[in-house]
Design a protein around this motif. Structure first.
Motif, PDB file in Angstrom:
ATOM      1  N   GLU A   1      -4.484  15.949 -11.028  1.00 17.38           N
ATOM      2  CA  GLU A   1      -2.504  16.596 -10.924  1.00 17.38           C
ATOM      3  C   GLU A   1      -2.338  16.448  -9.660  1.00 17.38           C
ATOM      4  N   LEU A   2      -1.426  16.079  -9.659  1.00 15.20           N
ATOM      5  CA  LEU A   2      -0.423  15.012  -8.657  1.00 15.20           C
ATOM      6  C   LEU A   2       0.011  16.293  -7.372  1.00 15.20           C
ATOM      7  N   GLU A   3       0.933  17.064  -8.389  1.00 13.72           N
ATOM      8  CA  GLU A   3       0.983  18.026  -7.102  1.00 13.72           C
ATOM      9  C   GLU A   3      -0.224  19.282  -6.256  1.00 13.72           C
ATOM     10  N   LEU A   4      -1.373  19.441  -6.526  1.00 15.39           N
ATOM     11  CA  LEU A   4      -2.154  19.798  -5.992  1.00 15.39           C
ATOM     12  C   LEU A   4      -2.962  18.600  -4.879  1.00 15.39           C
ATOM     13  N   ARG A   5      -3.135  18.003  -4.719  1.00 17.90           N
ATOM     14  CA  ARG A   5      -3.422  17.132  -4.090  1.00 17.90           C
ATOM     15  C   ARG A   5      -2.984  17.439  -2.347  1.00 17.90           C
ATOM     16  N   PRO A   6      -1.897  17.537  -1.846  1.00 20.26           N
ATOM     17  CA  PRO A   6      -1.671  17.969  -0.892  1.00 20.26           C
ATOM     18  C   PRO A   6      -2.606  19.013   0.027  1.00 20.26           C
ATOM     19  N   LEU A   7      -2.731  20.430  -1.098  1.00 25.36           N
ATOM     20  CA  LEU A   7      -3.508  21.309  -0.829  1.00 25.36           C
ATOM     21  C   LEU A   7      -5.339  21.089  -0.918  1.00 25.36           C
ATOM     22  N   LEU A   8      -5.356  20.057  -1.482  1.00 23.50           N
ATOM     23  CA  LEU A   8      -6.837  19.552  -2.043  1.00 23.50           C
ATOM     24  C   LEU A   8      -7.289  18.639  -0.580  1.00 23.50           C
ATOM     25  N   ARG A   9      -6.089  17.598   0.458  1.00 21.30           N
ATOM     26  CA  ARG A   9      -6.456  16.992   1.143  1.00 21.30           C
ATOM     27  C   ARG A   9      -6.876  18.409   2.271  1.00 21.30           C
ATOM     28  N   GLN A  10      -6.559  19.537   2.907  1.00 23.29           N
ATOM     29  CA  GLN A  10      -6.277  20.527   3.402  1.00 23.29           C
ATOM     30  C   GLN A  10      -7.321  21.600   2.714  1.00 23.29           C
ATOM     31  N   HIS A  11      -8.913  21.710   1.893  1.00 21.99           N
ATOM     32  CA  HIS A  11      -9.481  22.432   2.042  1.00 21.99           C
ATOM     33  C   HIS A  11     -10.765  21.769   2.639  1.00 21.99           C
TER      34      HIS A  11
ATOM     35  N   LEU B   1      10.823   3.761   3.159  1.00 23.11           N
ATOM     36  CA  LEU B   1       9.426   5.596   4.190  1.00 23.11           C
ATOM     37  C   LEU B   1       8.142   4.920   4.718  1.00 23.11           C
ATOM     38  N   LEU B   2       7.579   3.838   3.873  1.00 26.19           N
ATOM     39  CA  LEU B   2       6.613   2.937   4.150  1.00 26.19           C
ATOM     40  C   LEU B   2       6.060   2.045   5.715  1.00 26.19           C
ATOM     41  N   THR B   3       7.676   2.356   6.125  1.00 28.04           N
ATOM     42  CA  THR B   3       8.207   1.253   6.777  1.00 28.04           C
ATOM     43  C   THR B   3       7.486   2.000   8.733  1.00 28.04           C
ATOM     44  N   ALA B   4       7.184   3.359   8.380  1.00 28.32           N
ATOM     45  CA  ALA B   4       7.007   3.962   9.304  1.00 28.32           C
ATOM     46  C   ALA B   4       5.706   4.168   9.220  1.00 28.32           C
ATOM     47  N   ASP B   5       4.979   3.971   8.388  1.00 28.52           N
ATOM     48  CA  ASP B   5       3.355   4.590   7.963  1.00 28.52           C
ATOM     49  C   ASP B   5       2.162   3.773   9.369  1.00 28.52           C
TER      50      ASP B   5
ATOM     51  N   LEU C   1       1.455   9.320  -4.374  1.00 30.48           N
ATOM     52  CA  LEU C   1       0.268   8.796  -3.448  1.00 30.48           C
ATOM     53  C   LEU C   1       0.720   8.137  -2.363  1.00 30.48           C
ATOM     54  N   MET C   2       2.517   8.281  -2.065  1.00 36.53           N
ATOM     55  CA  MET C   2       2.980   8.140  -0.389  1.00 36.53           C
ATOM     56  C   MET C   2       2.498   8.965   0.500  1.00 36.53           C
ATOM     57  N   GLU C   3       1.463  10.422  -0.430  1.00 30.74           N
ATOM     58  CA  GLU C   3       0.783  10.920   0.793  1.00 30.74           C
ATOM     59  C   GLU C   3      -0.714  11.264   0.994  1.00 30.74           C
ATOM     60  N   SER C   4      -0.941   9.844   0.229  1.00 27.28           N
ATOM     61  CA  SER C   4      -2.106   9.730   0.408  1.00 27.28           C
ATOM     62  C   SER C   4      -2.819   8.834   1.693  1.00 27.28           C
TER      63      SER C   4
ATOM     64  N   HIS D   1     -10.166   8.881  -3.490  1.00 26.36           N
ATOM     65  CA  HIS D   1      -9.268   7.781  -3.468  1.00 26.36           C
ATOM     66  C   HIS D   1      -9.157   6.718  -5.027  1.00 26.36           C
ATOM     67  N   GLU D   2     -10.344   6.935  -5.115  1.00 28.45           N
ATOM     68  CA  GLU D   2     -10.890   5.969  -5.963  1.00 28.45           C
ATOM     69  C   GLU D   2      -9.665   6.231  -7.663  1.00 28.45           C
ATOM     70  N   GLN D   3      -9.487   7.745  -7.474  1.00 24.76           N
ATOM     71  CA  GLN D   3      -8.129   8.484  -8.390  1.00 24.76           C
ATOM     72  C   GLN D   3      -6.782   7.822  -8.259  1.00 24.76           C
ATOM     73  N   GLU D   4      -6.922   7.771  -6.942  1.00 26.52           N
ATOM     74  CA  GLU D   4      -5.470   7.171  -6.136  1.00 26.52           C
ATOM     75  C   GLU D   4      -5.212   5.411  -6.433  1.00 26.52           C
ATOM     76  N   LEU D   5      -6.561   4.720  -5.598  1.00 30.13           N
ATOM     77  CA  LEU D   5      -6.049   3.631  -6.078  1.00 30.13           C
ATOM     78  C   LEU D   5      -6.239   2.790  -7.334  1.00 30.13           C
ATOM     79  N   GLN D   6      -6.965   3.575  -8.923  1.00 34.48           N
ATOM     80  CA  GLN D   6      -6.776   3.178  -9.691  1.00 34.48           C
ATOM     81  C   GLN D   6      -5.042   3.241 -10.636  1.00 34.48           C
ATOM     82  N   GLU D   7      -4.931   4.666  -9.924  1.00 36.11           N
ATOM     83  CA  GLU D   7      -3.557   4.841 -10.568  1.00 36.11           C
ATOM     84  C   GLU D   7      -2.100   4.223  -9.866  1.00 36.11           C
TER      85      GLU D   7
END
Length: 851
Positions: free
Chosen positions: A543-553, A610-614, A585-588, A565-571
């Motif tokens: 679930e894409l919308e839940l990933r920001p919260l997952l990263r803060q858990h 946006l990625l130019t400021a990565d 995936l921009m927020e990965s 990371h494995e899931q995101e790389l596959q996507e």
């Protein structure tokens, strides 16, 4: 077996049920009172005790021998005898006694305990007793004989007997007349055979019994036959819907031929599931509709009733919080708009269903959507500008940032939707939340109980609310509830699930189950809960919308992060990845994922920018490794200070001229990169002109040698302070004549100019011109003295020309050499010069003839 299950088990012994019915836990007490195995006479006394009704002294003495709640009631009651109170004080209930309404306070107990060391010790140690009384008790203990003093730690606690004392018999209680008991509306009553005959033969008594709230339902049924559709029927319908009924009465009225009685019984919370299912299949529409309002109706039954032919039944199903979200989504499109209205009001409707109903033509439906706690913020922003002011007002109250003044003004409204909106407002004042928790609407009270800022005392009051749904929500939101209590709560109501997802005491097993809930808001809260176990979090990775919260858990680092990371790389490696996935995936936090995203051909320009400021250099470099790099990305990355990015930018085949010029203005670009830029296949004259102004001499040399360097730039470089740069200009194949003439004025470049194929005749003549030789040539050959002088001057000119023999030879061999230039070059008397002149004359016979 837990106390709660034991209290509800039909095989629990009556003696044990009596102890459970007076347990300190409210739920255990309520369950034991509802148990059919509890004796009726005991239940009557206990119900009166629970309802705060007056009890006789024998009844209070009997309660003092039961559980903690029974002792508490006896300790606080004014009718409790002195002997019982003293026994309760010895058992540790002195605080409850002194806080009661009877006049026997701590001072009275001190008088009774003057010769009782055990009681004196209890009074002296109980902090609920005032210090003056405790000090007197301590002093009295000092003056007691040593043999009568008993240390406090040796006083054995009084154990509650397993078998309670016998229930006081009616003969030991004061007996009132039947009329007096019927006039007393607070207490239940029973009839003897003689009183039953008296009641049947006396109309006045029948009228009193018909209005008494504790008259048995079977008696009310008989009274209704005596006076049809009178007070007895109204009382009967009320009791059938709310009172605790025995098995025989429930079965009797569930099979009754009168549909109105069956419909009145259907919502009764004490109705067992088999009878409830029977009423849900009743032939009468109103009975089915009433059964659909039962708080314990299973979701499967509600799903079946959702297809009922009657709109009344469908309306009841649409309003039930246990109706599954997919069923509510189907009912949202019902032909009867009132069904959709109940769906909009239902706290279990999902966001998609509410978004659909937000476009309803009926403003009542849109207003209900605005007041629903699960309505998306985007929908609320649209409804805030609704044409109907009622809808817009509710939507504005739901949006965050409402001012305190607007909340205070709305608090005086009597509209339920306004109160529902206030109950969800995070900035609601404490006084407003307390008022909402006491509102007459059960839906408002339930939402107030769900509010995280509600006072603990107010939430505890809601746990005893008459509405079961309000009780469940308040219980689920109570942080003091035990894990066992929270696990036992039914989780069909979205408000209960939201409360459990917020509650810090919710056990991990419950959170793990809620992580699979179909409601987006519930899953969002579960992912944000610090106690959610890792398996429940892993199932939410797609679930894409839940990933920001997952990263803060707190559990994110480690296994969960690797799986994400494995899931995101596959996507990210999918060729047909959606725009929504790309945005997520921009927020990965994986550099590899963002790098793949930067190279992906479907990544839109907005995300590329946006990625130019990565922060990762490799991601910014990956943007320049795309098959086609847009000019916008080039113009942003040209200002990047990282050398890796600059090198990748210069390596682009389609590098834009403006980007090249901007790159020259960057102070961080080194000479090596500028030299690579000078070799770029798309380099232009303006860029070469910019390279000619660089500080590094090798860069200027490359600019001077490039075939596209403009003449103005070569003229500028011809005046360069570095000889090597000027030498490169002289070697330029397209060096203009004016620049070559300028370089011919520098001795170190004369030879290079002489061999340049573009050197004009005038410049060649300038290179070999000698003033002394010119004067000698102009002298006449006679007289003899003049010839001698002329010969001397020619000899000296030849001597001076010897060091320049290579220059002279180059001029003679130059295709643009004129007769004059060859004449000046041949001033050197040398065999090579003579041979060169002969070669020149042979190539130009006409010129040689003129010479």
């Amino acid at each position: 077996m837990s106390l709660l299950r034991e209290a509800g088990h039909l095989e629990t012994p009556p003696a044990r049920l009596l102890l459970l019915a007076t347990d300190a836990n409210r739920r255990v007490r309520s369950t034991a009172l509802a148990n059919l195995a509890l004796p009726l006479d005991s239940r009557a006394i206990l119900l009166r005790a629970h309802q705060g009704e007056a009890l006789a002294s024998p009844e209070l003495e009997w309660l003092s021998t039961l559980g903690a709640y029974g002792k508490e009631v006896a300790a606080r009651n004014i009718a409790t005898s002195d002997r019982v109170l003293l026994n309760l004080a010895r058992q540790g209930h002195l605080k409850s006694i002194t806080q009661g309404k009877h006049p026997r306070d701590a001072a009275w107990f001190l008088e009774q305990a003057r010769t009782d060391p055990t009681l004196l010790g209890i009074i002296s140690r109980d902090l609920s007793v005032g210090w003056p009384v405790r000090r007197q008790a301590i002093n009295l203990l000092k003056f007691l004989p040593p043999e009568s003093s008993v240390p406090a730690e040796t006083v054995a606690p009084v154990q509650t007997p397993v078998e309670p004392v016998p229930i006081p018999t009616p003969e030991s209680l004061p007996v009132a007349t039947l009329r007096e008991r019927l006039l007393d509306r607070k207490h239940a009553y029973t009839l003897t055979e003689q009183e039953a005959e008296e009641l049947s033969s006396t109309p006045a008594l029948r009228r009193l019994a018909a209005r008494h709230p504790h008259t048995h339902v079977r008696l009310l049924e008989w009274l209704d036959t005596q006076q049809p559709y009178g007070p007895a029927r109204e009382n009967l319908l009320t009791q059938l819907g709310h009172r605790q009924l025995d098995d025989e009465a429930r079965r009797h009225f569930a099979l009754h031929r009168d549909w109105e009685l069956r419909a009145a019984l259907a919502p009764n919370p004490c109705l067992p599931l088999p009878l409830l299912e029977l009423l849900a299949r009743d032939a009468d529409t109103l009975v089915r509709a009433a059964s659909a309002e039962h708080p314990e109706l299973p979701p499967t039954t509600l799903e079946r009733l959702a297809a009922d032919d009657s709109s009344l039944v469908r309306e009841a199903v649409a309003a039930h919080p246990a109706t599954p979200p997919q069923v509510l989504a189907h009912l949202a499109g019902d032909e009867e708009w009132e069904v959709g209205l109940n769906v909009a009001r239902n706290p279990s409707s999902d966001e998609a269903t509410l978004a659909l109903l937000a476009a309803s033509a009926h403003f009542q439906v849109r207003e209900a959507v605005a007041s629903n706690m699960l309505t998306d913020t985007g929908i609320l922003k649209e409804l805030a500008f609704d044409t109907n002011e009622r809808v817009a007002e509710v939507a504005r109250l739901r949006l965050p940032g409402a001012t305190r003044e607007s909340l205070e003004v709305a608090a005086h409204s009597k509209r339920r939707n306004v109160k529902l909106a206030l109950a969800t407002q995070q900035g609601a004042p404490r006084e407003l939340l307390l008022a909402l928790s006491a509102d007459r609407s059960s839906a408002v009270r339930a939402l107030a109980g769900l509010h995280p800022q509600l006072d603990h005392e107010a939430r505890q009051r809601l746990r005893d609310d008459p509405d079961p749904q309000v009780r469940r929500v308040a219980h689920a939101a109570d942080s003091t509830a035990t894990a066992a209590e929270l696990s036992a709560l039914p989780r069909f109501d979205a408000r209960v699930k939201v409360a459990l997802s917020r509650n810090g005491s919710t056990p991990g097993a419950v959170l793990d189950t809620l992580s699979d809930d179909p409601q987006d808001a519930v899953r969002l809260l579960v992912v944000a809960h610090p106690a959610t176990p890792i398996p429940g979090l892993e199932r939410r990775l797609p679930e894409l919308e839940l990933r920001p919260l997952l990263r803060q858990h707190p559990h994110y680092r480690g296994r969960l992060q690797a799986r994400l990371h494995e899931q995101e790389l596959q996507e990210a490696t999918q060729p047909d990845v959606s725009d929504e996935t790309l945005l997520a995936l921009m927020e990965s936090d994986s550099v590899d994922v963002r790098g793949v995203l930067a190279r992906h051909e479907r990544t839109p320009l907005a995300l590329q920018l946006l990625l130019t400021a990565d922060p990762a250099i490799s991601v910014r470099v990956a943007l320049l490794e795309r098959a086609v790099v847009s000019e916008e990305v080039q113009r942003v990355l040209v200002k990047d200070a990282a050398q890796e990015v600059q090198a990748a930018l210069i390596g682009l085949p389609e590098l834009d001229e403006g980007v090249m010029l901007e790159l020259l203005r960057q102070p961080t670009v080194g000479a090596g990169l500028l030299m690579e830029l000078a070799a770029h296949p798309n380099i232009t004259p303006p860029v070469l002109a910019g390279l000619a102004r660089q500080f590094s001499a090798p860069v200027r040399i490359l600019a001077a040698l490039h075939h596209l360097t403009p003449a103005a730039t070569l003229q500028l470089l011809a005046a360069d302070p570095q000889e090597s740069v000027r030498q490169a200009v002289a070697a330029h194949p397209g060096c203009p004549p004016a620049v070559l003439h300028l370089l011919a004025q520098r001795p170190e470049h004369r030879l290079a100019v002489a061999v340049h194929p573009s050197t004009p005749p005038r410049t060649l003549e300038y290179l070999v011109y000698d003033a002394g030789y010119a004067r000698a040539v102009r002298l006449p050959q006679r007289p003899k003295v003049v010839n001698m002088i002329r010969a001397f001057l020619l000899h000296r000119a030849s001597q001076r020309a010897f060091p320049q023999m290579a220059l002279l030879l180059a001029v003679i061999h130059h295709p643009n050499a004129t007769t004059r230039a060859v004449r000046y070059a041949s001033r050197l008397n040398h065999t090579e010069i003579e041979a060169a002149v002969l070669s020149w004359r042979a190539a130009r016979p006409q010129a040689g003839a003129r010479e």
